[in-house]
Enzyme design. Structure first.
Site, mmCIF file in Angstrom:
data_model
loop_
_atom_site.group_PDB
_atom_site.id
_atom_site.type_symbol
_atom_site.label_atom_id
_atom_site.label_comp_id
_atom_site.label_asym_id
_atom_site.label_seq_id
_atom_site.Cartn_x
_atom_site.Cartn_y
_atom_site.Cartn_z
ATOM 1 C CE1 TYR A 156 -3.980 2.150 0.767
ATOM 2 C CE2 TYR A 156 -2.583 3.154 2.438
ATOM 3 C CZ TYR A 156 -3.737 3.157 1.673
ATOM 4 O OH TYR A 156 -4.651 4.184 1.828
ATOM 5 C CE LYS A 160 -3.643 4.827 -1.555
ATOM 6 N NZ LYS A 160 -4.700 5.408 -2.395
#
Ligand code: NAP
Length: 248
Positions: A156, A160
């Site tokens: 993640y 990002k």
């Protein structure tokens, strides 16, 4: 004051959570809203009805943001249904958390595809329309985790952080055509999902935030109003941290 009167916006992942909050606040500010969902058809159609009652045009589209061809088709459909595309909010995102030791290749690839490749797909698909219009605002949803990292979220965090590099590059490539690209990095935002967590744990998180509360979807939506509106006409390539001071 309605800051988005007459503008047409696409919001990915609008059926729940932050995306739903953005769709509502956008409609309240007079924007026509096209939004996508992955599987929540019932709540997506209900939201489209709610938004229409505010006097704007609103429509839900089932479209997998991770698919290049579906993103292309989405832009074609929205252009046919709405005409100009002034704002794109790339909000759709997922998590598949695990320590690296236990993270599968499939879970790494899936998170990168849905969170990061989706932004390539959507930007590539909308680019021609916005170049012709000689205007556009693209807003990409990153996270405080993409800026600081987080144990158990390497996939993640990588997706990002990648969004930030991609967006800054787009700001440089597309700026001369008046297409702006900015990033929002939310902190801990309380949604239906966080309601299920242990209250004591969540209280601990709140206490560690300088503003002493979790964020609301409207906090992120208000930042999206600014970046989508002409109030931010001279702002591009920026990361706006909407996190109660978590990243200082
Ligand atoms: P959420 O409640 O889980 O909602 C995710 C939304 O994305 C849903 O509308 C979902 O549609 C849609 N979606 C998921 N996979 C998709 C796909 N492949 N194609 C199209 N749409 C898809 O998430 P959230 O908490 O609102 O988060 C929204 C964004 O903010 C994400 O990018 C997330 O990483 C970021 N963010 C959230 C927080 C937080 O604290 N909540 C903090 C920092 C950043 P369905 O309903 O059909 O599944």
């Amino acid at each position: 004051m309605k800051l988005l009167e007459g503008k047409n916006a696409i919001i990915t992942g609008g059926s729940r959570g932050i995306g739903k909050g953005i769709a509502k606040v956008y409609a309240e500010h007079g924007a026509n809203v096209a939004f996508t969902y992955n599987s929540s058809a019932a709540s997506a159609n209900q939201l489209a009805d709610e938004l229409s009652q505010l006097g704007v045009k609103a429509k839900a589209y089932q479209s997998n943001a991770a698919s290049f061809t579906e993103a292309e088709q989405l832009i074609k459909d929205v252009a046919a249904d709405f005409g100009a595309i002034d704002i794109v909010v790339n909000n759709a995102g997922i998590t598949k958390d695990n320590l690296l030791m236990r993270m599968s290749e499939a879970d790494f690839d899936k998170v990168i595809e849905v969170n990061l490749k989706s932004i390539f797909n959507m930007t590539k698909a909308v680019q021609r329309t916005m170049l012709k219009q000689r205007k556009g605002s693209i807003i990409n949803m990153s996270s405080v985790v993409g800026v600081k990292g987080n144990a158990g979220q390497a996939n993640y965090a990588a997706s990002k952080a990648g969004i930030i590099g991609f967006s800054k590059s787009m700001a440089l490539e597309l700026g001369s055509r008046n297409i702006r690209t900015n990033v929002i990095a939310p902190g801990f935002i309380e949604t239906e999902m966080t309601e299920k967590l242990d209250e004591k744990v969540v209280d601990g998180w709140r206490d560690a935030i300088p503003l002493k509360r979790g964020g609301r979807p409207e906090d992120i939506a208000n930042a999206c109003v600014f970046l989508g509106s002409d109030m931010s006409a001279y702002v591009t390539g920026q990361v706006l941290h909407v996190d109660g001071g978590m990243h200082t």
